[in-house]
Design a protein around this motif. Structure first.
Motif, mmCIF file in Angstrom:
data_model
loop_
_atom_site.group_PDB
_atom_site.id
_atom_site.type_symbol
_atom_site.label_atom_id
_atom_site.label_comp_id
_atom_site.label_asym_id
_atom_site.label_seq_id
_atom_site.Cartn_x
_atom_site.Cartn_y
_atom_site.Cartn_z
ATOM 1 N N MET A 127 0.845 -1.194 0.000
ATOM 2 C CA MET A 127 0.000 0.000 0.000
ATOM 3 C C MET A 127 0.879 1.241 0.000
ATOM 4 S SD MET A 127 -3.261 0.973 0.318
ATOM 5 C CE MET A 127 -4.072 2.554 0.400
ATOM 6 N N ILE A 128 0.592 2.169 -0.905
ATOM 7 C CA ILE A 128 1.288 3.452 -0.942
ATOM 8 C C ILE A 128 0.395 4.490 -0.271
ATOM 9 C CG2 ILE A 128 2.243 5.251 -2.418
ATOM 10 C CD1 ILE A 128 2.639 3.069 -4.569
ATOM 11 N N LEU A 129 0.951 5.244 0.660
ATOM 12 C CA LEU A 129 0.222 6.317 1.313
ATOM 13 C C LEU A 129 0.839 7.640 0.900
ATOM 14 C CD1 LEU A 129 -0.210 4.832 4.920
ATOM 15 C CD2 LEU A 129 -1.864 4.837 3.040
ATOM 16 N N PHE A 130 -0.001 8.586 0.481
ATOM 17 C CA PHE A 130 0.468 9.817 -0.146
ATOM 18 C C PHE A 130 -0.084 11.028 0.586
ATOM 19 C CE2 PHE A 130 -0.120 13.063 -3.573
ATOM 20 C CZ PHE A 130 1.220 13.244 -3.909
ATOM 21 N N ASN A 131 0.812 11.920 0.998
ATOM 22 C CA ASN A 131 0.442 13.192 1.619
ATOM 23 C C ASN A 131 0.692 14.295 0.607
ATOM 24 O OD1 ASN A 131 -0.196 15.084 3.750
ATOM 25 N ND2 ASN A 131 2.002 15.488 3.940
ATOM 26 N N PRO A 132 -0.359 14.872 -0.009
ATOM 27 C CA PRO A 132 -0.155 15.868 -1.070
ATOM 28 C C PRO A 132 0.314 17.210 -0.507
ATOM 29 C CG PRO A 132 -2.400 14.960 -1.097
ATOM 30 C CD PRO A 132 -1.787 14.602 0.209
ATOM 31 N N PRO A 133 1.101 17.972 -1.279
ATOM 32 C CA PRO A 133 1.368 19.364 -0.919
ATOM 33 C C PRO A 133 0.111 20.184 -1.245
ATOM 34 C CG PRO A 133 2.402 18.802 -3.017
ATOM 35 C CD PRO A 133 1.775 17.552 -2.507
ATOM 36 N N SER A 134 -0.095 21.402 -0.699
ATOM 37 C CA SER A 134 0.879 22.140 0.067
ATOM 38 C C SER A 134 0.411 22.235 1.518
ATOM 39 C CB SER A 134 1.023 23.550 -0.490
ATOM 40 O OG SER A 134 1.569 23.551 -1.783
ATOM 41 N N VAL A 135 1.179 21.618 2.398
ATOM 42 C CA VAL A 135 1.010 21.754 3.840
ATOM 43 C C VAL A 135 2.406 21.892 4.432
ATOM 44 C CG1 VAL A 135 -1.194 20.554 4.071
ATOM 45 C CG2 VAL A 135 0.910 19.229 4.038
ATOM 46 N N ARG A 136 2.469 22.335 5.680
ATOM 47 C CA ARG A 136 3.764 22.644 6.287
ATOM 48 C C ARG A 136 4.728 21.464 6.214
ATOM 49 N NH1 ARG A 136 1.621 25.513 11.853
ATOM 50 N NH2 ARG A 136 0.150 26.943 10.854
ATOM 51 N N ASN A 137 5.947 21.756 5.840
ATOM 52 C CA ASN A 137 6.964 20.725 5.653
ATOM 53 C C ASN A 137 8.005 20.759 6.769
ATOM 54 O OD1 ASN A 137 7.861 23.233 4.782
ATOM 55 N ND2 ASN A 137 9.152 22.429 3.153
ATOM 56 N N CYS A 138 7.515 20.943 8.005
ATOM 57 C CA CYS A 138 8.433 21.015 9.140
ATOM 58 C C CYS A 138 8.457 19.722 9.957
ATOM 59 C CB CYS A 138 8.071 22.190 10.045
ATOM 60 S SG CYS A 138 6.340 22.257 10.482
ATOM 61 N N GLU A 139 7.575 18.778 9.645
ATOM 62 C CA GLU A 139 7.532 17.495 10.349
ATOM 63 C C GLU A 139 6.828 16.481 9.469
ATOM 64 O OE1 GLU A 139 3.617 17.828 13.148
ATOM 65 O OE2 GLU A 139 5.221 19.251 13.580
#
Length: 502
Positions: free
Chosen positions: A1-13
């Motif tokens: 299973m591939i899980l994908f978090n799309p941009p644009s959200v904060r890239n600090c963690e």
């Protein structure tokens, strides 16, 4: 299973939602690959900026390594002016390769002529994914992972800033990888699903999973759900995020335990509150900290429960931490706040909303201004930073109440480290809308908010004028706003609290 978090959200963690889903999938025996677009997409854009011919951009590109060094090490956070300059240059770097009409930050993306609130615009993007400015990145990334008929991909959609990129990704997959099975969940999907009239979404051919997603995604993979498991981050901590130390996000609960505030969508969406036991949460935090060696823990719950706060006091994680909290009665006792500080608490985000008691009562916040006053003083004395959230323009507020809020904040300015000011928007589901003259707030069939005519004439224009002239115009309040970190706001707040962090 591939899980994908799309941009644009904060890239600090790393994304906390994906880690929860991945933990449940691994517990059920399903292999997992994580893609954090919030981190990868800015890296792609920063590299693509090297082809710019603009003289100012060339200067920024030449300093790229230095800019990233300042934003990812302690050095950049020793001086707020240096930090602001590095962040400004970083934004120029990200926007350099973008076509006209697109404005990007790590937490927002605006396309001229397109809106994430219009189904027709989402369909236009799905029909022509190759025109999306991130197409070269996500097409190559997905092509390298997708191999055959057994492929499954889950998308976590939480914010409107992710919608149009998500549409392009789905459009590309449905055109070039038709055998891939798709499922999508997250906060925005949940809100859409609970709002009458928005249950028919433009994302055809994709399974939607509102609410808690762990059990649903395990069933989607045709596995037996065996519990939430330990959150899994894969190799996401092997790559630098925009922070001076690795930040470990951890969610102990889903939803809101209070669920009474009249203005809050959590109340009207009415999904059940679900919290892990304090013992389980503390065990998981310790295990994750041992594995990833973070410099800061971010407790991402909409509010840290009193039980978990007690657990942290009694069994400190040994690492600084911060998160959202209600103004609890326990915090009126100075010793409780000192024990919180001793447990590693560096900052609390506090939803004060108003400094006027009648407005607080109308919101059903369940707090009194005298308690707020005592707590702010106790947190300051204990060395815990405060990030205060204020909300103006609710139906029960009028100008005199807003002035009382201003004066309350001014009287406690020595206890407030950071501030966020917001103008109220009415949730479409809100029961408060009954009896008010309402209208559409945005041009779009997927909007979750409606506009209203304020019963006292305290409408958005008047509220904004008040904030600009009579709130920000006060030098002491303007100073608090000026020292509040831009773009990353609370995510970077702990790092500017002086000796309380570094």
């Amino acid at each position: 299973m591939i899980l994908f978090n799309p941009p644009s959200v904060r890239n600090c963690e790393p994304p906390v939602g994906l880690s929860r889903l991945a933990g449940a999938l691994l517990e059920a025996g399903e292999p997992v690959t994580l893609i954090d677009g919030a981190r990868e997409a800015p890296e792609y854009l920063a590299a693509a900026a090297q082809s710019s011919r603009d003289a100012q951009i060339k200067r920024v590109v030449k300093s790229r390594d230095r800019i990233l060094h300042l934003l990812t090490t302690e050095e950049g956070y020793r001086s707020f002016d240096r930090y602001r300059k590095a962040l400004s240059d970083y934004l120029r770097l990200l926007n350099a390769p973008l076509p006209p009409g697109i404005q990007l930050t790590p937490s927002d993306c605006r396309y001229e002529g397109f809106s994430p609130l219009r189904s027709s615009d989402i369909l236009r993007v799905m029909d022509r994914p190759e025109e999306h400015f991130l197409f070269p990145w996500f097409s190559r990334r997905l092509d390298g992972l997708l191999s055959g008929k057994e492929d499954k991909l889950g998308i976590s959609l939480n914010f409107q800033s992710q919608v149009l990129t998500t549409a392009a990704v789905i459009g590309y997959l449905q055109r070039e990888h038709r055998d891939v099975r798709l499922i999508m969940g997250g906060g925005l999907v949940t809100s859409w699903s609970r709002t009458p009239g928005l249950d028919v979404l433009p994302f055809t051919g994709i399974r939607l999973s509102p609410g808690r997603g762990e059990e649903e995604i395990v069933r989607f993979c045709e596995r037996e759900y065996k519990g939430p498991g330990l959150p899994f981050f894969g190799d996401l901590f092997d790559h630098a995020h925009i922070a001076p130390v690795p930040i470990l996000p951890y969610a102990a609960a889903n939803g809101c335990s209070w669920k009474r505030c009249t203005f809050c969508a959590e109340r009207w969406e009415d999904y059940p509150y679900c919290e892990l036991s304090t013992e389980t949460s503390l065990d998981q935090i310790r295990s994750l900290a041992d594995r990833h060696n973070p410099g800061l823990i971010h407790l991402t719950d909409s509010e840290i429960s009193p039980a978990l706060l007690r657990g942290l006091i009694e069994s400190p994680p040994g690492i600084p931490w911060y998160g959202f909290s209600r103004i609890l009665k326990e915090m009126v006792k100075p010793d409780y706040c000192r024990r919180l500080a001793a447990s590693g608490c560096r900052m609390l985000c506090l939803g004060l909303e108003s400094g006027d008691q009648n407005v607080l009562n109308s919101m059903k916040k369940g707090i009194r201004t005298d308690r707020i006053s005592a707590v702010l003083n106790n947190l300051k004395d204990a060395g815990i930073g405060s990030f205060v959230y204020l909300l103006f323009g609710t139906p029960a507020e009028e100008r005199d109440a807003a002035l009382r809020t201003r004066d309350f904040v001014l009287g406690h300015r020595e206890c407030i480290d950071y501030m966020n000011l917001a103008v109220f928007t009415m949730p479409r589901l809100s029961g408060e809308a009954a009896g008010l003259a309402t209208s559409e707030f945005y041009e779009g069939d997927l909007s979750l908010s409606i506009d209203f005519t304020h019963p006292s004439g305290w409408n958005r224009r008047e509220v904004r004028r008040f904030l600009d002239r009579e709130f920000r115009g006060v030098p002491e309040l303007r100073d608090i706003l000026k020292r509040t970190p831009p773009v990353y706001t609370s995510s970077h707040g702990p790092f500017f609290l002086g000796k309380t962090f570094f």
